[in-house]
Enzyme design. Structure first.
Site, PDB file in Angstrom:
ATOM      1  NE  ARG A  23      -1.538  -1.396   3.682  1.00 29.30           N
ATOM      2  CZ  ARG A  23      -1.713  -1.204   4.991  1.00 29.30           C
ATOM      3  NH1 ARG A  23      -2.874  -0.768   5.447  1.00 29.30           N
ATOM      4  NH2 ARG A  23      -0.747  -1.462   5.844  1.00 29.30           N
ATOM      5  CD  GLU A  28       5.682   7.637  16.626  1.00 26.42           C
ATOM      6  OE1 GLU A  28       6.797   7.342  17.121  1.00 26.42           O
ATOM      7  OE2 GLU A  28       4.596   7.234  17.071  1.00 26.42           O
ATOM      8  CD  GLN A  47       6.414  29.742  12.012  1.00 27.78           C
ATOM      9  OE1 GLN A  47       6.397  30.494  12.960  1.00 27.78           O
ATOM     10  NE2 GLN A  47       6.882  30.096  10.831  1.00 27.78           N
ATOM     11  CG  ASP A  48       5.023  21.809  11.531  1.00 27.61           C
ATOM     12  OD1 ASP A  48       5.756  22.025  12.510  1.00 27.61           O
ATOM     13  OD2 ASP A  48       4.409  20.752  11.376  1.00 27.61           O
ATOM     14  CG  ASN A  49       8.116  27.452   8.567  1.00 31.21           C
ATOM     15  OD1 ASN A  49       7.045  28.003   8.733  1.00 31.21           O
ATOM     16  ND2 ASN A  49       9.159  27.690   9.341  1.00 31.21           N
ATOM     17  NE  ARG A  59      13.915  27.263  -0.954  1.00 36.37           N
ATOM     18  CZ  ARG A  59      13.137  28.268  -1.349  1.00 36.37           C
ATOM     19  NH1 ARG A  59      13.181  29.433  -0.729  1.00 36.37           N
ATOM     20  NH2 ARG A  59      12.306  28.103  -2.362  1.00 36.37           N
ATOM     21  CG  HIS A  62      18.195  31.320   5.766  1.00 33.98           C
ATOM     22  ND1 HIS A  62      17.348  30.679   4.902  1.00 33.98           N
ATOM     23  CD2 HIS A  62      18.851  32.250   5.007  1.00 33.98           C
ATOM     24  CE1 HIS A  62      17.470  31.182   3.688  1.00 33.98           C
ATOM     25  NE2 HIS A  62      18.384  32.129   3.727  1.00 33.98           N
ATOM     26  CE  LYS A  72      15.391  27.310  11.449  1.00 40.48           C
ATOM     27  NZ  LYS A  72      16.154  27.859  10.330  1.00 40.48           N
ATOM     28  CG  HIS A 119      19.098  24.583   8.121  1.00 35.97           C
ATOM     29  ND1 HIS A 119      18.002  24.839   7.322  1.00 35.97           N
ATOM     30  CD2 HIS A 119      19.410  23.272   7.948  1.00 35.97           C
ATOM     31  CE1 HIS A 119      17.666  23.715   6.708  1.00 35.97           C
ATOM     32  NE2 HIS A 119      18.502  22.763   7.069  1.00 35.97           N
ATOM     33  CE1 TYR A 132      13.997  25.326   6.448  1.00 36.82           C
ATOM     34  CE2 TYR A 132      11.979  24.961   5.221  1.00 36.82           C
ATOM     35  CZ  TYR A 132      13.287  25.374   5.269  1.00 36.82           C
ATOM     36  OH  TYR A 132      13.889  25.850   4.134  1.00 36.82           O
ATOM     37  CE  LYS A 169      15.992  38.290   3.623  1.00 39.19           C
ATOM     38  NZ  LYS A 169      14.627  38.060   4.093  1.00 39.19           N
ATOM     39  CG  ASP A 170      19.617  33.246   0.910  1.00 41.37           C
ATOM     40  OD1 ASP A 170      19.206  33.971   1.834  1.00 41.37           O
ATOM     41  OD2 ASP A 170      19.139  32.116   0.680  1.00 41.37           O
TER      42      ASP A 170
END
Length: 189
Positions: A23, A28, A47-49, A59, A62, A72, A119, A132, A169-170
């Site tokens: 299936r 978890e 908070q989850d991103n 990326r 940061h 995180k 990170h 994240y 920006k980075d």
């Protein structure tokens, strides 16, 4: 769930137990008590991103500073990324050290990083969906970063850097040395 220490204090690799059959899969992705018992850390994520990126996108690097610093737990939901953590805690014996981890939808590995870690990641597949979990809310005024191509850090992003896709920006973030020099000057003022 298997939890392994890394060379950077407080940083762990978390590998969930995956149950697979005809299936599909079930696993978890986080269990507070198991994590706490294995690490001694009582982390509450608030908070989850999710980010969606294409191949060769970098990326980072940061972090949030001050009272809004974030621990995180990161993972790749789809695709493959090279995940990079850099210890930016001045008092740490591994200050300035970086570690790299390959996180894929197949290996389901996750990286937990404590506050005081910069990170970033680069996408190695055609597309990646990256998750994240953060223990503090995002605050724009607390946002900071270190230049991904800082020569002092010597990070091999494992792509042709001519193909790298990086936000403006980075690209303008300071080197590790410049960031801490600016803080020292500001503290004297």
């Amino acid at each position: 769930m298997e939890i392994e220490k890394t060379e950077i204090e407080g940083c762990f690799v978390v590998t969930p137990k995956v149950f697979a059959d005809e299936r599909g899969q079930f696993f978890e992705s986080f269990h507070h008590e198991k994590f706490k018992n294995a690490t001694g850390l009582n982390v509450s994520f608030v908070q989850d991103n999710i980010s969606v990126s294409t191949k060769n996108v970098i990326r980072g690097l940061h972090f949030q500073k001050g009272e809004f610093a974030q621990a995180k737990l990161v993972q790749t939901i789809k695709g493959k990324v090279l995940d990079v953590v850099v210890d930016i805690r001045k008092e740490s014996p591994t200050f300035g050290k970086h570690l790299k981890f390959t996180l894929t939808e197949e290996n389901r590995k996750q990286v937990f990083m404590p506050k005081g870690i910069a990170h970033g990641f680069v996408v190695l597949s055609d597309e990646a969906v990256f998750s994240y979990k953060c223990d503090a809310y995002y605050h724009p005024s607390s946002e900071a970063g270190i230049f991904y191509a800082d020569e002092q850090l010597e990070i091999d992003w494992q792509i042709d850097m001519n193909d790298a896709i990086v936000s403006s920006k980075d690209q303008e973030l300071p080197t590790l040395k410049s960031y801490f020099d600016a803080i020292s000057i500001g503290d004297r003022g």
